[in-house]
Design an enzyme around this catalytic site. Structure first.
Site: not given
Length: 1054
Positions: A140-141, A145, A190, A193-194, A417, A419
């Site tokens: 994540s980050g 995306t 993030n 973040s999705s 991603g 985590e």
């Protein structure tokens, strides 16, 4: 001969072209230089990890990544896999110019870029008509995306388009901000973040134009709607609506602009984030809704649902005297009733009671406060989760292509991603399970598949050890034995199941698994870091400790039946679509969240396995999102769990390209005379003949049982370039033959038509020429007759001839007209125009004179008048006159300041017209005296210092005499009376000027006499004297012995 040597030179030419390109990059462009030139590798690293000397060293890998990151080179290849490091700043590498640069270019020709991955997948899809997907993975980050957005933008700009296709492109691009608004949120790692997984298929027609799309979503994090950790936010749409929605909309929704007023938005204590512009994002989302074809009714219902979730969060329950939950403040529930279109009392009852079926009866059981809050949050999560699914389906409807023809697709997988948080719950468990499956996919489709294929083909291969994470996937998903099955059992079994009972069941069934640890099973050292309610999994990416609290509740995700009944009867169109009445008839317990996620993940893996893969691995350089900061420990960890070192080892040992003999031969057979146009033997032998003709070296390829393996991409590119050249040559030949046939037919038709046209045209030209000759004869006769009768008066016989003569003369005269008054030339006229010519000449001269006179200034006019007087008096009479012509006369030789003031008083205010110094000769003795001659309008004065020695009125002036020699003597003759003592003898330096001005002021030009030899002058009353003028070597004036005044002048130069 040319064809025989053609293939041999391909590789050599490719190397030369690459060197030239690299040289130009070094000279012209710093960034391109860093990418292309190996001479700079010590500073900027290599653009493909395969080129590393120590390709097995993780330290060398990180050093190369660091060098490139520090030079803003965020992309690096491992063969065809792209490694992307998030720069956390804007880079000027995503312009339309960059897109056009990468369009249609061979993969390794340009520096590594996301556009190269996108273009390669697109080109292969178009040429081979197969499906592809681009798997974008990372923490994540790390920028997943953003990478998917850039790929979508690339296809939108570079693919063929029409007006209809442009609508599809706009919808594809603008689906992103809508899904991000409803599915993304700020987390600790993030800001965007999705919180759901997304797989998007872009559909292309046979021309390669995007004609549609389809989106699959996975596991929206519904729990975020009702709870956020410290430093995190709820989904973006809530803040965007409050910040950007207009006043009337918020008023209609019953909302206030301040997010601090809503319980669901303040738990993370960071409603306002500096890096997020909610107001601007709202404008983008609103625009996207209009493009994606949402109606005003859809938006009204959608915003009503978003607002109702916020109102739900503000409902507070209190305990009555019986311990049951009640709602005392009905403001919020009234707004929910209005926005969702449900009956107020029924909704209130559903939130505070639970319907229980007992045999054939339904009993309403009151809820306590805790259960009421649970029911409230369950409704909020259910509404938001199903609305998100409806939103995805709505977007899919706008992207759907109704054409039933076969289409190829490129899939984009942008999924959460790996985590590892401070507290990892059910959501992190599902997310990390998904990443395990994707890692397993990578292993199967790259590492393992590579080895198996080479073994099947009989190619020598050095086995590469790698960690197969199937053991971890089995631990999570195995039927009856996996963690998900155990979790479902606990959720479904009768009796009171708790999170602790679930943990005990895990210890019992999978406690002996090497990748599973709890506090009870851990050794003394490990036990300190695991709580009693935690369990730890040893993922491929490392250890992750999960808190079991909430696992059962989140997995069940139950919504009480009476609440579901309320929502099924809603007047809100979206809610009604999401909660179908048929659900109420189904008495089976719905699948748990974990099982649903596992099944959808299995479907996704099947989809991906049926497509050709491309990989983008995103890396987060540091935890603080700081540009330029490179955290070695964090990146080393990501390199490990992304499997990059294993992938590099395979790429370094294996082959970059492989194709079945039939396909390879079918594509490139035209490059060899022996295989073109048809090869009648086995395909393997044909390929062998082909590559020998092309000059492949032994180390560049291997021949398997059914395929050819090419080790170096440059070898393939050289072959492809040769094929392109050959293809154009063959097409040119076919076109030439066909065009020749068509041309011959066309020529024969045109030749027949041309013969007919020529015959008609020649006749027309001949008639035209005869008519022209007749006309010419008549004109010539007319002018000959006119010449014969030219001297007669104008008549029909000579009028045209005369007019022609006049015209030619006047046109010629126009270019020969005199330009000034001194030009006396004039064009000689023909006899019939002599009179007219003379008149024109006079008019012309008058015009020139008039023009000249108008151009003369007042000062110049006075000068000319004086010169005219001087000419009349002296021309041809006195020596030195000719030399004086070009010398202008002065207005005066003395200014008033040079004359004594007493003299000015004595003159009694008369204006002085002219004054000059003179020498006066006495009448007695002829002594020279310096005097001033002052001329006024009426008199002439001879002045000595402050005295007027003699005044001469112009009216009494008898005459003015001077000699014909070059001396300056002038004699002013005065009348015989008592006032005058005798004639005045003066010597002037400017004799012509003085005499001319005196004549003009006295208006007595006719009284001036120019004498020769001598002159007589009056000395006094009754007495006369004689002045003699002679020529000598030296100018002098003296009294001779005979008493006469003698003036000697030098001979004037002619």
């Amino acid at each position: 001969m040319e064809e025989e040597h053609f293939g041999e030179g391909v590789g050599r030419r490719w190397h030369t072209a690459a060197w030239v390109a690299e040289k130009e990059e070094v000279e012209d462009n710093t960034d391109a230089n860093m990418e292309g030139a190996l001479i700079a590798r010590d500073r900027v690293g290599v653009q493909d990890f395969v080129l590393l000397d120590s390709h097995t060293s993780e330290t060398s890998f990180l050093n190369n990544l660091r060098k490139r990151y520090q030079e803003n080179l965020i992309y690096t290849y491992i063969g065809t896999l792209l490694v992307s490091v998030n720069p956390y700043k804007e880079l000027d590498i995503y312009t339309v110019t960059q897109m056009q640069l990468y369009r249609g270019v061979n993969f390794f020709e340009l520096p590594p870029h996301l556009y190269a991955i996108a273009d390669n997948a697109y080109r292969v899809m178009c040429s081979e008509y197969n499906n592809h997907f681009i798997l974008i993975s990372g923490e994540s980050g790390a920028g997943k995306t953003e990478a998917s957005k850039k790929i979508l933008q690339y296809y939108a700009v570079t693919c063929p388009t029409t007006e209809q296709l442009q609508i599809v492109r706009d919808r594809l691009l603008l689906s992103n901000p809508v899904l991000e608004a409803f599915g993304n949120a700020k987390t600790l790692r993030n800001d965007n973040s999705s919180r759901f997984g997304k797989y998007m298929d872009i559909q292309f027609d046979f021309k390669g134009a995007p004609v549609g799309g389809h989106i699959l979503s996975y596991l929206i994090e519904k729990s975020r709607v009702v709870h956020q950790n410290h430093g995190e936010r709820n989904f973006h749409i809530f803040y965007q609506l409050l910040e950007g929605g207009d006043k009337d909309l918020l008023c209609w929704l019953g909302l206030e602009r301040n997010p601090q007023k809503y319980a669901y938005l303040i738990q993370g204590r960071c409603a306002k984030v500096f890096s997020i512009n909610d107001k601007n994002d709202w404008k983008i989302v609103r625009k996207a809704f209009s493009i994606i074809d949402f109606t005003e009714k859809d938006l009204e219902h959608l915003f009503g649902i978003v607002a109702s979730v916020l109102h739900l969060g503000n409902i507070q329950f209190e305990e009555d005297s019986n311990g049951h939950a009640i709602i005392r403040n009905g403001t919020q529930i009234k707004w929910i009733s209005k926005l969702l279109g449900v009956h107020l009392s029924i909704l209130q009852e559903a939130l505070t009671h639970r319907k229980i079926e007992a045999r054939s009866e339904e009993v309403l059981s009151p809820l306590n406060v805790d259960l009421a809050f649970y029911a409230r949050d369950a409704v909020a999560k259910a509404i938001y989760g199903r609305t998100f699914t409806w939103l995805v389906n709505k977007i899919n409807g706008s992207l759907a292509n109704k054409d039933s023809t076969r289409k190829t697709v490129i899939g984009l997988l942008d999924i959460y991603g790996f985590e590892v948080l401070d507290t990892n719950s059910f959501e992190q468990f599902c997310i990390n399970y998904c990443n395990e499956k994707l890692q397993q996919l990578l292993i199967e489709m790259t590492l393992k598949a590579e080895q198996e294929e080479y073994e099947l083909e009989g190619i020598e291969w050095e086995p590469i050890p790698y960690f197969n994470n199937k053991i971890i996937c089995d631990l999570v998903e195995q039927k009856h034995k996996g963690i998900i099955s155990i979790l479902d059992e606990e959720c479904l079994r009768p009796g009171e199941a708790t999170d602790l009972s679930f943990l005990e069941k895990l210890e019992e069934k999978v406690g002996d698994h090497a990748h599973f640890v709890t506090r009870k099973l851990a050794d003394q050292k490990t036990r300190k870091s695991i709580d009693w309610v935690d369990f730890r999994l040893l993922h491929y990416a490392g250890e992750v400790t999960y808190c079991a609290v909430g696992f059962l509740e989140k997995n069940n995700d139950l919504l009480y039946r009476n609440l579901k009944e309320v929502l099924c009867n809603s007047k809100n169109g979206i809610i009604r679509d999401c909660f179908l009445l048929s659900e109420l008839d189904n008495r089976r317990r719905p699948e748990t969240v974990a099982t649903q996620f596992k099944n959808s993940l299995m479907s996704l893996i099947e989809i991906l396995m049926s497509k050709e893969p491309s990989y983008v691995r995103c890396i987060k350089p540091n935890e603080n999102k700081e540009p330029g900061k490179f955290d070695d420990f964090l990146i080393r960890h990501q390199v490990k769990y992304l499997g990059l070192m294993e992938h590099l080892r395979v790429r370094r040992a294996g082959f970059a390209y492989r194709r079945k003999y039939e396909l390879f031969l079918q594509r490139y057979k035209s490059l060899c005379p022996a295989t073109w146009p048809h090869w009648h033997g086995p395909a393997a032998e044909g390929v062998e003949r082909l590559i020998k003709h092309l000059g492949y070296k032994p180390e560049e390829y291997k021949l398997g049982r059914t395929k050819i393996f090419i080790r170096f991409p440059k070898t393939l590119f050289a072959t492809e370039d040769a094929f392109e050249i050959r293809k154009h040559l063959l097409v040119s030949r076919l076109q030439a033959k066909y065009k020749g046939c068509l041309g011959k037919r066309e020529y024969q038709k045109k030749r027949e038509a041309a013969i007919k046209l020529e015959a008609c045209w020649r006749g027309a030209l001949a008639r035209k020429e005869a008519k022209k000759r007749t006309w010419a004869v008549q004109i010539i006769r007319k002018f000959i007759n006119g010449f014969i009768n030219r001297k007669k008066p104008l008549c029909p016989e000579n009028i045209e001839f005369v007019r022609l003569v006049q015209y030619k003369y006047f046109m010629k005269l126009r270019d020969h007209v005199p330009k000034n008054v001194l030009d006396k030339s004039w064009l000689r006229p023909p006899s019939i125009l002599e009179e007219t010519s003379e008149m024109l000449k006079k008019i012309c001269i008058r015009n020139l004179v008039r023009k000249y006179c108008r151009g003369v200034t007042a000062e110049r006019k006075v000068q000319l008048q004086q010169k005219v007087v001087a000419s009349a008096v002296f021309r041809g009479k006195k020596e030195g006159y000719v030399q004086s012509i070009n010398q202008p006369f002065a207005d005066t030789r003395l200014k008033e300041n040079d004359i004594n003031p007493k003299v000015l008083q004595l003159i009694q205010g008369e204006k002085i017209k002219y004054a000059t110094p003179v020498v006066k000769y006495d009448r007695n003795g002829f002594k020279a005296r310096e005097r001033l001659l002052v001329l006024t309008q009426s008199s002439a004065y001879v002045v000595e210092m402050a005295k007027i020695k003699q005044k001469i009125d112009y009216a009494t002036l008898k005459g003015i005499s001077t000699s014909n020699l070059s001396d300056g003597i002038v004699v002013i003759h005065v009348p015989e009376d008592n006032k005058q003592k005798g004639d005045v003898i003066l010597h002037c330096e400017h004799i012509f000027e003085v005499v001319s001005k005196l004549c003009m002021l006295a208006n007595k030009q006719n009284l001036v006499k120019v004498v020769q030899g001598s002159l007589r002058f009056r000395i006094g009353s009754g007495k006369e004297g004689t002045m003699v003028f002679t020529v000598g070597q030296e100018s002098q004036i003296f009294k001779a012995k005979n008493g006469q005044l003698t003036v000697v002048s030098t001979q004037a130069k002619s």
